[in-house]
Motif scaffolding. Structure first.
Motif, PDB file in Angstrom:
ATOM      1  N   ALA A 150     126.300  48.062  91.717  1.00 21.65           N
ATOM      2  CA  ALA A 150     127.379  47.535  90.872  1.00 21.65           C
ATOM      3  C   ALA A 150     126.825  46.546  89.846  1.00 21.65           C
ATOM      4  CB  ALA A 150     128.436  46.867  91.743  1.00 21.65           C
ATOM      5  N   LEU A 151     125.849  45.743  90.249  1.00 19.19           N
ATOM      6  CA  LEU A 151     125.245  44.797  89.314  1.00 19.19           C
ATOM      7  C   LEU A 151     124.561  45.527  88.155  1.00 19.19           C
ATOM      8  CD1 LEU A 151     123.614  42.149  91.706  1.00 19.19           C
ATOM      9  CD2 LEU A 151     125.590  41.818  90.199  1.00 19.19           C
ATOM     10  N   GLY A 152     124.020  46.677  88.450  1.00 18.85           N
ATOM     11  CA  GLY A 152     123.317  47.434  87.425  1.00 18.85           C
ATOM     12  C   GLY A 152     124.211  47.920  86.310  1.00 18.85           C
ATOM     13  N   LYS A 153     125.534  47.913  86.533  1.00 19.91           N
ATOM     14  CA  LYS A 153     126.479  48.382  85.516  1.00 19.91           C
ATOM     15  C   LYS A 153     126.901  47.283  84.549  1.00 19.91           C
ATOM     16  CE  LYS A 153     128.317  51.973  88.567  1.00 19.91           C
ATOM     17  NZ  LYS A 153     129.521  52.490  89.281  1.00 19.91           N
ATOM     18  N   LEU A 154     126.568  46.049  84.878  1.00 23.57           N
ATOM     19  CA  LEU A 154     126.868  44.949  83.955  1.00 23.57           C
ATOM     20  C   LEU A 154     126.093  45.154  82.651  1.00 23.57           C
ATOM     21  CD1 LEU A 154     126.594  41.914  86.404  1.00 23.57           C
ATOM     22  CD2 LEU A 154     128.702  42.987  85.562  1.00 23.57           C
ATOM     23  N   ARG A 155     126.730  44.791  81.534  1.00 26.19           N
ATOM     24  CA  ARG A 155     126.091  45.007  80.234  1.00 26.19           C
ATOM     25  C   ARG A 155     125.860  43.679  79.518  1.00 26.19           C
ATOM     26  NH1 ARG A 155     126.441  50.328  78.262  1.00 26.19           N
ATOM     27  NH2 ARG A 155     127.489  51.742  79.729  1.00 26.19           N
ATOM     28  N   PHE A 156     124.772  43.643  78.762  1.00 28.38           N
ATOM     29  CA  PHE A 156     124.513  42.448  77.966  1.00 28.38           C
ATOM     30  C   PHE A 156     123.702  42.795  76.728  1.00 28.38           C
ATOM     31  CE2 PHE A 156     120.552  42.735  80.154  1.00 28.38           C
ATOM     32  CZ  PHE A 156     119.617  41.961  79.469  1.00 28.38           C
ATOM     33  N   SER A 157     123.691  41.860  75.781  1.00 31.26           N
ATOM     34  CA  SER A 157     122.989  42.056  74.508  1.00 31.26           C
ATOM     35  C   SER A 157     122.110  40.848  74.216  1.00 31.26           C
ATOM     36  CB  SER A 157     123.993  42.255  73.363  1.00 31.26           C
ATOM     37  OG  SER A 157     124.854  43.352  73.618  1.00 31.26           O
ATOM     38  N   GLY A 158     121.093  41.064  73.401  1.00 30.20           N
ATOM     39  CA  GLY A 158     120.221  39.965  73.016  1.00 30.20           C
ATOM     40  C   GLY A 158     118.865  40.455  72.553  1.00 30.20           C
ATOM     41  N   VAL A 159     118.123  39.578  71.894  1.00 27.64           N
ATOM     42  CA  VAL A 159     116.763  39.865  71.434  1.00 27.64           C
ATOM     43  C   VAL A 159     115.834  38.885  72.131  1.00 27.64           C
ATOM     44  CG1 VAL A 159     115.215  40.017  69.462  1.00 27.64           C
ATOM     45  CG2 VAL A 159     117.628  40.645  69.199  1.00 27.64           C
ATOM     46  N   PHE A 160     114.797  39.412  72.788  1.00 32.86           N
ATOM     47  CA  PHE A 160     113.914  38.576  73.600  1.00 32.86           C
ATOM     48  C   PHE A 160     112.454  38.912  73.310  1.00 32.86           C
ATOM     49  CE2 PHE A 160     117.859  39.479  75.793  1.00 32.86           C
ATOM     50  CZ  PHE A 160     118.329  38.216  76.115  1.00 32.86           C
ATOM     51  N   ALA A 161     111.587  37.931  73.532  1.00 37.29           N
ATOM     52  CA  ALA A 161     110.147  38.139  73.346  1.00 37.29           C
ATOM     53  C   ALA A 161     109.568  38.838  74.570  1.00 37.29           C
ATOM     54  CB  ALA A 161     109.449  36.800  73.123  1.00 37.29           C
ATOM     55  N   ILE A 162     108.823  39.904  74.351  1.00 38.78           N
ATOM     56  CA  ILE A 162     108.215  40.649  75.454  1.00 38.78           C
ATOM     57  C   ILE A 162     107.264  39.768  76.254  1.00 38.78           C
ATOM     58  CG2 ILE A 162     106.513  42.461  75.954  1.00 38.78           C
ATOM     59  CD1 ILE A 162     107.831  44.150  73.799  1.00 38.78           C
ATOM     60  N   ASP A 163     106.498  38.945  75.562  1.00 43.09           N
ATOM     61  CA  ASP A 163     105.477  38.138  76.228  1.00 43.09           C
ATOM     62  C   ASP A 163     106.044  36.965  77.026  1.00 43.09           C
ATOM     63  OD1 ASP A 163     103.515  39.789  75.196  1.00 43.09           O
ATOM     64  OD2 ASP A 163     103.221  38.553  73.402  1.00 43.09           O
ATOM     65  N   ASN A 164     107.365  36.805  76.980  1.00 44.63           N
ATOM     66  CA  ASN A 164     107.979  35.705  77.720  1.00 44.63           C
ATOM     67  C   ASN A 164     109.155  36.227  78.549  1.00 44.63           C
ATOM     68  OD1 ASN A 164     108.503  33.186  78.681  1.00 44.63           O
ATOM     69  ND2 ASN A 164     108.912  32.228  76.702  1.00 44.63           N
ATOM     70  N   SER A 165     108.867  37.242  79.352  1.00 47.55           N
ATOM     71  CA  SER A 165     109.924  37.837  80.171  1.00 47.55           C
ATOM     72  C   SER A 165     110.422  36.871  81.243  1.00 47.55           C
ATOM     73  CB  SER A 165     109.433  39.132  80.816  1.00 47.55           C
ATOM     74  OG  SER A 165     108.300  38.890  81.643  1.00 47.55           O
ATOM     75  N   ASP A 166     109.574  35.898  81.636  1.00 46.46           N
ATOM     76  CA  ASP A 166     110.012  34.896  82.616  1.00 46.46           C
ATOM     77  C   ASP A 166     111.216  34.115  82.086  1.00 46.46           C
ATOM     78  OD1 ASP A 166     108.180  35.471  84.588  1.00 46.46           O
ATOM     79  OD2 ASP A 166     106.668  34.093  83.811  1.00 46.46           O
ATOM     80  N   LYS A 167     111.147  33.734  80.822  1.00 46.29           N
ATOM     81  CA  LYS A 167     112.244  32.976  80.224  1.00 46.29           C
ATOM     82  C   LYS A 167     113.497  33.833  80.136  1.00 46.29           C
ATOM     83  CE  LYS A 167     113.429  30.067  76.265  1.00 46.29           C
ATOM     84  NZ  LYS A 167     112.962  29.509  74.969  1.00 46.29           N
ATOM     85  N   LEU A 168     113.337  35.096  79.802  1.00 45.42           N
ATOM     86  CA  LEU A 168     114.475  36.012  79.731  1.00 45.42           C
ATOM     87  C   LEU A 168     115.191  36.067  81.071  1.00 45.42           C
ATOM     88  CD1 LEU A 168     114.336  39.650  78.276  1.00 45.42           C
ATOM     89  CD2 LEU A 168     115.730  39.036  80.224  1.00 45.42           C
TER      90      LEU A 168
END
Length: 285
Positions: free
Chosen positions: A242-260
């Motif tokens: 069920a959590l996998g169906k949640l949707r979101f948007s945004g632009v993130f840096a690949i090299d900082n996935s921890d922050k994402l």
């Protein structure tokens, strides 16, 4: 210049061309004799032998061109979380995404690449008589000069064109399938070789990884996590489907996935917990 003088010059030029041709034939003839020594022949057959040798050299050359053999190959790869840029000898440029392996082979009449895993962007230098061919599973992508992306997923292959035009060919149980893609179009080929209909894409999000960005547009969390996982060694797990169906948007840096991932609870009603084995668990708040 009178007609007689012009004729003399043409005759001189013709004689020079014949002499050059004889020199070339002589070189082939001597090389052939060294490779394949022939017994002494009678003089009346000497001319015929030379003709046969020249014909043999021509046939060998034609056969080599038809077979299109490789004369050089090179391997390129990136590890998890790494991206790399490669400049090929013909002026083409490759951008490899995370965890990618490909092989480049140079042939007499073609340039061929095999994408064994991962994703690569190809900026192809135009060469009309030497097509650029990428193989990814049962998919073959043929171009002359263009910019396109190939992503080899575990169960399918996605081809996306940024500039120019490519021809995608695959072999399925029903036979060969072919599709032509133009700029800002994408097509997916399943593991059995079936081609899905081509569709238009947003180039900003589709090619964002080249610039070190991840772009999500109302993306299901399960898909977003799968994309983020490509750049991380530590597993990320969802507590429920069920959590996998949640949707979101945004632009993130690949090299900082921890922050994402740290920001995720501020975007969605979830919490992110690090487990003892180093993995991350995403659960409900």
């Amino acid at each position: 210049m009178d007609a007689t003088e012009a004729m003399k010059q043409r005759t001189s030029s013709s004689d020079k061309d014949k002499a050059n041709a004889e020199d070339v034939i002589k070189q082939h003839r001597e090389t052939l004799k060294e490779l394949f020594p022939l017994p002494e022949l009678k003089k009346p057959r000497k001319k015929k032998t030379a003709t046969n040798a020249t014909l043999f050299v021509a046939l060998v050359a034609a056969g080599v061109l038809w077979l299109d053999p490789a004369y050089r190959s090179e391997q390129h790869a990136t590890v998890i979380g790494q991206r790399g840029e490669i400049a090929l000898a013909d002026g083409s440029k490759l951008t490899l995404n995370t965890d990618t392996q490909l092989e480049v082979s140079w042939h007499l009449r073609s340039r061929r690449l095999a994408l064994h895993q991962g994703q690569a962007l190809f900026n192809v230098s135009k060469a009309t008589y030497r097509p650029f061919i990428v193989a990814a599973g049962t998919a073959n992508i043929k171009v002359v000069g263009t910019v396109f992306d190939v992503y080899r997923h575990p169960g399918h292959v996605t081809i996306t064109v940024e500039e120019g035009k490519v021809q995608v060919t695959s072999k399925s149980a029903s036979g060969y399938m072919r599709s032509i893609l133009t700029a800002n179009q994408q097509i997916t080929m399943s593991a059995d070789g079936a081609l899905q209909p081509a569709h238009d894409i947003n180039p900003v999000s589709s090619f964002a990884w080249r610039d070190g960005k991840l772009v999500f547009e109302q993306t299901p969390l399960s898909q977003a996590i799968a994309e983020i996982q490509r750049y991380r060694r530590e597993p990320i797990r969802l507590q429920s489907a069920a959590l996998g169906k949640l949707r979101f948007s945004g632009v993130f840096a690949i090299d900082n996935s921890d922050k994402l991932l740290q920001l995720l609870p501020d975007i969605l009603p979830v919490k992110v917990t690090q487990q003892k084995d180093g993995s991350l668990l995403i659960s409900e708040k």
